[in-house]
Motif scaffolding. Structure first.
Motif, PDB file in Angstrom:
ATOM      1  N   ALA A  17     -30.164  10.936 -23.844  1.00 57.48           N
ATOM      2  CA  ALA A  17     -29.373  12.157 -23.914  1.00 57.48           C
ATOM      3  C   ALA A  17     -28.883  12.592 -22.545  1.00 57.48           C
ATOM      4  O   ALA A  17     -27.835  13.223 -22.429  1.00 57.48           O
ATOM      5  CB  ALA A  17     -30.197  13.279 -24.548  1.00 57.48           C
ATOM      6  N   ILE A  18     -29.648  12.291 -21.483  1.00 57.34           N
ATOM      7  CA  ILE A  18     -29.204  12.744 -20.164  1.00 57.34           C
ATOM      8  C   ILE A  18     -28.581  11.620 -19.341  1.00 57.34           C
ATOM      9  O   ILE A  18     -28.220  11.822 -18.194  1.00 57.34           O
ATOM     10  CB  ILE A  18     -30.351  13.413 -19.359  1.00 57.34           C
ATOM     11  CG1 ILE A  18     -31.522  12.459 -19.148  1.00 57.34           C
ATOM     12  CG2 ILE A  18     -30.832  14.679 -20.040  1.00 57.34           C
ATOM     13  CD1 ILE A  18     -32.593  13.041 -18.254  1.00 57.34           C
ATOM     14  N   ARG A  19     -28.434  10.444 -19.949  1.00 56.89           N
ATOM     15  CA  ARG A  19     -27.880   9.322 -19.187  1.00 56.89           C
ATOM     16  C   ARG A  19     -26.495   9.654 -18.624  1.00 56.89           C
ATOM     17  O   ARG A  19     -26.205   9.390 -17.458  1.00 56.89           O
ATOM     18  CB  ARG A  19     -27.791   8.083 -20.077  1.00 56.89           C
ATOM     19  CG  ARG A  19     -27.577   6.820 -19.286  1.00 56.89           C
ATOM     20  CD  ARG A  19     -27.389   5.644 -20.199  1.00 56.89           C
ATOM     21  NE  ARG A  19     -26.242   5.867 -21.081  1.00 56.89           N
ATOM     22  CZ  ARG A  19     -25.790   4.969 -21.947  1.00 56.89           C
ATOM     23  NH1 ARG A  19     -26.410   3.823 -22.088  1.00 56.89           N
ATOM     24  NH2 ARG A  19     -24.746   5.226 -22.697  1.00 56.89           N
ATOM     25  N   GLY A  20     -25.652  10.273 -19.470  1.00 53.17           N
ATOM     26  CA  GLY A  20     -24.301  10.609 -19.029  1.00 53.17           C
ATOM     27  C   GLY A  20     -24.305  11.521 -17.813  1.00 53.17           C
ATOM     28  O   GLY A  20     -23.563  11.308 -16.855  1.00 53.17           O
ATOM     29  N   VAL A  21     -25.164  12.547 -17.856  1.00 50.89           N
ATOM     30  CA  VAL A  21     -25.228  13.499 -16.743  1.00 50.89           C
ATOM     31  C   VAL A  21     -25.724  12.803 -15.483  1.00 50.89           C
ATOM     32  O   VAL A  21     -25.207  13.041 -14.389  1.00 50.89           O
ATOM     33  CB  VAL A  21     -26.163  14.673 -17.104  1.00 50.89           C
ATOM     34  CG1 VAL A  21     -26.241  15.651 -15.961  1.00 50.89           C
ATOM     35  CG2 VAL A  21     -25.685  15.359 -18.354  1.00 50.89           C
ATOM     36  N   ILE A  22     -26.719  11.922 -15.643  1.00 53.07           N
ATOM     37  CA  ILE A  22     -27.248  11.206 -14.481  1.00 53.07           C
ATOM     38  C   ILE A  22     -26.145  10.401 -13.812  1.00 53.07           C
ATOM     39  O   ILE A  22     -25.963  10.451 -12.595  1.00 53.07           O
ATOM     40  CB  ILE A  22     -28.421  10.278 -14.890  1.00 53.07           C
ATOM     41  CG1 ILE A  22     -29.604  11.117 -15.358  1.00 53.07           C
ATOM     42  CG2 ILE A  22     -28.842   9.383 -13.728  1.00 53.07           C
ATOM     43  CD1 ILE A  22     -30.775  10.308 -15.876  1.00 53.07           C
ATOM     44  N   ILE A  23     -25.381   9.683 -14.630  1.00 52.13           N
ATOM     45  CA  ILE A  23     -24.316   8.845 -14.063  1.00 52.13           C
ATOM     46  C   ILE A  23     -23.248   9.706 -13.401  1.00 52.13           C
ATOM     47  O   ILE A  23     -22.776   9.414 -12.306  1.00 52.13           O
ATOM     48  CB  ILE A  23     -23.733   7.931 -15.152  1.00 52.13           C
ATOM     49  CG1 ILE A  23     -24.792   6.881 -15.487  1.00 52.13           C
ATOM     50  CG2 ILE A  23     -22.436   7.301 -14.716  1.00 52.13           C
ATOM     51  CD1 ILE A  23     -24.455   5.995 -16.634  1.00 52.13           C
ATOM     52  N   LEU A  24     -22.916  10.819 -14.053  1.00 44.47           N
ATOM     53  CA  LEU A  24     -21.928  11.739 -13.494  1.00 44.47           C
ATOM     54  C   LEU A  24     -22.342  12.224 -12.114  1.00 44.47           C
ATOM     55  O   LEU A  24     -21.570  12.196 -11.151  1.00 44.47           O
ATOM     56  CB  LEU A  24     -21.784  12.933 -14.444  1.00 44.47           C
ATOM     57  CG  LEU A  24     -20.661  13.903 -14.165  1.00 44.47           C
ATOM     58  CD1 LEU A  24     -19.399  13.407 -14.824  1.00 44.47           C
ATOM     59  CD2 LEU A  24     -21.015  15.276 -14.688  1.00 44.47           C
ATOM     60  N   LEU A  25     -23.595  12.660 -12.003  1.00 39.95           N
ATOM     61  CA  LEU A  25     -24.064  13.190 -10.724  1.00 39.95           C
ATOM     62  C   LEU A  25     -24.176  12.094  -9.672  1.00 39.95           C
ATOM     63  O   LEU A  25     -23.933  12.324  -8.492  1.00 39.95           O
ATOM     64  CB  LEU A  25     -25.423  13.887 -10.900  1.00 39.95           C
ATOM     65  CG  LEU A  25     -25.374  15.189 -11.676  1.00 39.95           C
ATOM     66  CD1 LEU A  25     -26.719  15.853 -11.691  1.00 39.95           C
ATOM     67  CD2 LEU A  25     -24.340  16.132 -11.092  1.00 39.95           C
TER      68      LEU A  25
END
Lengths: 315, 345
Positions: free
Chosen positions: B255-263
């Motif tokens: 669920a947080i993979r997208g946010v991790i990659i974004l940051l």
């Protein structure tokens, strides 16, 4: 999902509280957490919190301790036995620190007041659908998020404007913020068009619509942006290093750097015998610079999580 | 209807040709279009300008400030191609072509030192600092008491709002040679921590300061992403017999993979920028060799040293490379099927 509506077979009803933590507790109820893991988590979080609390606590305690105790305990105090405000009296007897505090208060109040006004006006103007040139202005604002001109051109601009050694050099360059303009425009767009139409039919002009409809309906976001900017202005340090030359115009952060970080001796205007130790004076300056932030922190905290998330999504 | 609406569709019908709302037909809008004296196209430009003059007036201060303090300095970058003389203005200073860029292309030792320091610090911070908020967010999320979680969050977010001067001063107070810890350690014959003022440990020092200041604050975005995960997903894992580790692995982390990659993309784009105020404040005791980074180099070489053109050139190249890095990292994220910072165009 409230307690009142729960039925034994309803998948969505979660007895025992509606927050996530208790729902998760319910899901994993059958398997209690490993006590070792639980203890480890507790220890980690306790250490993390102590690492934040202890330094601030010790700074405040040292600033309040009386000279004898400061000397006896090798300079550092965790618990002032006879709390005294001598250090604060010394720095506020009208010297460099007094003046710097006033400068910082002035820059913070004027800066945050002006910035939230300018941002609100521009955001409102951009939030009226189909108004003249609004899409072009919006693009102009958005584009500033992509670049930063750099230190040298910014410095030369301030110099050519004749703002070196002026308080306005600390205020003007950071008045507008693309992200805040977009954020506030978003809130203004949420206001139902019917209300605005009704006001317009009743003869209200743009300024009246802004002040009597938009601002009251977006009070929360305006307050948060004003507070955020106040914290930024209060904390601003490097602009003052670049643009302010004369010592008497220094904001508090520069005084803090000189006396606490660099360790220059504080010239306290104390005529009596009881000169508080340097360390107490230093810690008192530090406390003065962090207290205003602690005062607005609870208000900020109530709203900032949401703001940051919106910021992250809108990028 | 005559009014061209942008953004959110046909709302807020406003009189087409009128300076003040008073002389508008009371209900305006679609039904009254026939009253407009001329077809839309011809009158719109001038009519809309007239109609929106108050709105435009409200925008003037903001637009003026954006142009003056964001766009004018952008043009000011031409001094990277000039030999700036303080007694002349930017315009009067003589052009020198690419001479100012020699410092980059010939590899001036001080510049190379600053570049290497910047890259090393960035790399260390991506490896050591970046994962901490993620771990902390997972830890906070796993707490079963909402109350404890809120309290811990309130405490850990606080340092983010302190200025770097306060953080550096507090660190000296705690860990300095005569600081709280070392005084106490000497009294009790425990090992001392000499982190401050040691050139070899400078990176350790600033990295621990960054963690102290922003690790708590960094959790917000991950916690927000986790809180959007449907509780039913956890329920499904639990029903299938999965414990907490499986829930973490199969539900929370994806669920947080997208946010991790974004940051991570944003972080990579910022690889040439490391905490300027923080490092500037602590340069004196450790010296330039250990602590100079690109931003402090521009300041020390330009503003202090008076090499305006050359340091502006360094700043300009740094800015351009930074933008390219973000765009490049974004492209890579798209190749891996992630959303990235900018959506595909």
């Amino acid at each position: 999902m409230t307690q009142a509506t729960q039925r034994p077979n309803a998948r969505t009803s979660k007895p025992g509280g509606s927050d996530r933590a208790s729902q998760m507790r319910l899901i994993n109820g059958a398997k209690p957490p490993n006590p070792v893991v639980r203890g480890l988590k507790g220890v980690i979080l306790l250490i993390a919190c102590a690492m934040v609390v202890v330094p601030f606590w010790s700074v405040i305690a040292t600033s309040l301790a009386d000279p004898a105790q400061v000397l006896a305990e090798g300079g550092y105090v965790m618990w002032p036995k006879e709390p005294t405000l001598a250090a604060y009296e010394a720095i506020f007897r009208g010297g460099v620190v007094t003046r710097a505090t006033l400068v910082s208060i002035f820059v913070t109040l004027v800066g945050s007041g002006l910035s939230v006004t300018v941002v609100a006006l521009l955001a409102y103007s951009l939030s009226r659908p189909g108004s003249f040139g609004s899409s072009k202005i919006l693009l102009l604002v958005l584009f500033t998020m992509l670049f930063n001109a750099g230190m040298i051109p910014n410095y030369l601009l301030i110099k050519e404007l004749g703002l070196i050694d002026s308080y306005w050099a600390l205020i003007l360059p950071t008045l507008t913020n693309a992200f805040q303009i977009i954020l506030m425009r978003g809130f203004f767009l949420e206001v139902p068009g019917e209300i605005i139409d009704a006001a317009r039919i009743d003869g209200a002009g743009e300024l009246r619509i802004l002040t009597t409809i938009m601002v009251p309906l977006s009070k929360a976001v305006i307050a948060v942006i004003a507070l955020f900017n106040a914290v930024t202005y209060w904390n601003a340090f490097f602009n003052a290093v670049l643009y302010i030359n004369s010592t008497e115009k220094w904001p508090l952060q520069l005084v803090l750097r000189t006396y606490v970080v660099d360790g220059t001796a504080v010239q306290a205007d104390v005529s009596g015998e009881m000169v508080p130790p340097q360390l107490s004076l230093q810690m008192a300056i530090l406390v003065v610079s962090l207290v205003p932030i602690c005062l607005v922190y609870p208000f900020l905290q109530k709203h900032f999580a949401q703001g940051v998330v919106i910021g992250a999504v809108k990028g | 209807m005559a009014v061209t609406t942008g953004g959110r569709g046909a709302r807020s019908p406003r009189p087409e040709v009128s300076g003040s709302p008073d002389d508008a037909p009371p209900s305006g809008g679609a039904t009254k279009t026939s009253r407009s004296p001329a077809p839309n196209r011809k009158t719109t430009w001038w009519a809309r300008l007239k109609r929106d003059k108050f709105l435009l007036l409200l925008a003037v201060p903001g637009v003026f400030l954006v142009l003056l303090f964001q766009y004018v300095p952008l043009i000011g970058n031409i001094i990277a191609f000039k030999d700036y003389q303080p007694y002349l203005s930017i315009w009067e200073s003589p052009w020198v072509g690419l001479e100012n860029f020699d410092i980059i292309f010939t590899g001036d030792p001080a510049f190379i030192n600053a570049l290497i320091n910047t890259l090393v610090i960035s790399f260390v911070q991506i490896v050591l600092v970046f994962p901490i908020p993620i771990a902390l967010a997972l830890l906070l999320n796993s707490l079963l008491s909402e109350k404890i979680k809120r309290t811990v969050q309130s405490i850990l977010y606080l340092p983010h709002f302190m200025s770097w001067v306060i953080v550096v001063a507090t660190f000296q107070h705690m860990l300095g040679d005569a600081g709280l810890y070392n005084t106490w350690a000497r009294e009790h014959n425990i090992f001392e921590i000499n982190l401050i003022g040691e050139p070899e440990l400078f990176i350790t020092l600033i990295t621990s300061q960054v963690i102290w200041k922003d690790a708590g604050w960094g959790t917000i975005i991950f916690l927000a992403a986790i809180s959007r995960v449907s509780i039913e997903l956890y329920e499904a894992v639990a029903i299938d017999g999965g414990g907490r580790m499986r829930q973490l692995w199969h539900v929370t982390l994806p669920a947080i993979r997208g946010v991790i990659i974004l940051l991570l993309i944003l972080k990579l784009g910022d690889v040439l920028t490391v905490g300027f105020e923080q490092i500037y404040l602590q340069q004196a005791p450790v010296g330039r060799e250990a602590s100079e980074v690109l931003d402090t180099y521009v300041y020390n070489y330009g503003v202090i040293g008076g090499n305006w053109g050359a340091s502006a050139a360094v700043g300009l190249v740094k800015g351009l490379v930074g933008t390219l890095l973000v765009l490049g990292a974004n492209k890579i994220a798209h190749l891996f099927g992630e959303r990235g910072v900018y959506s595909k165009w």
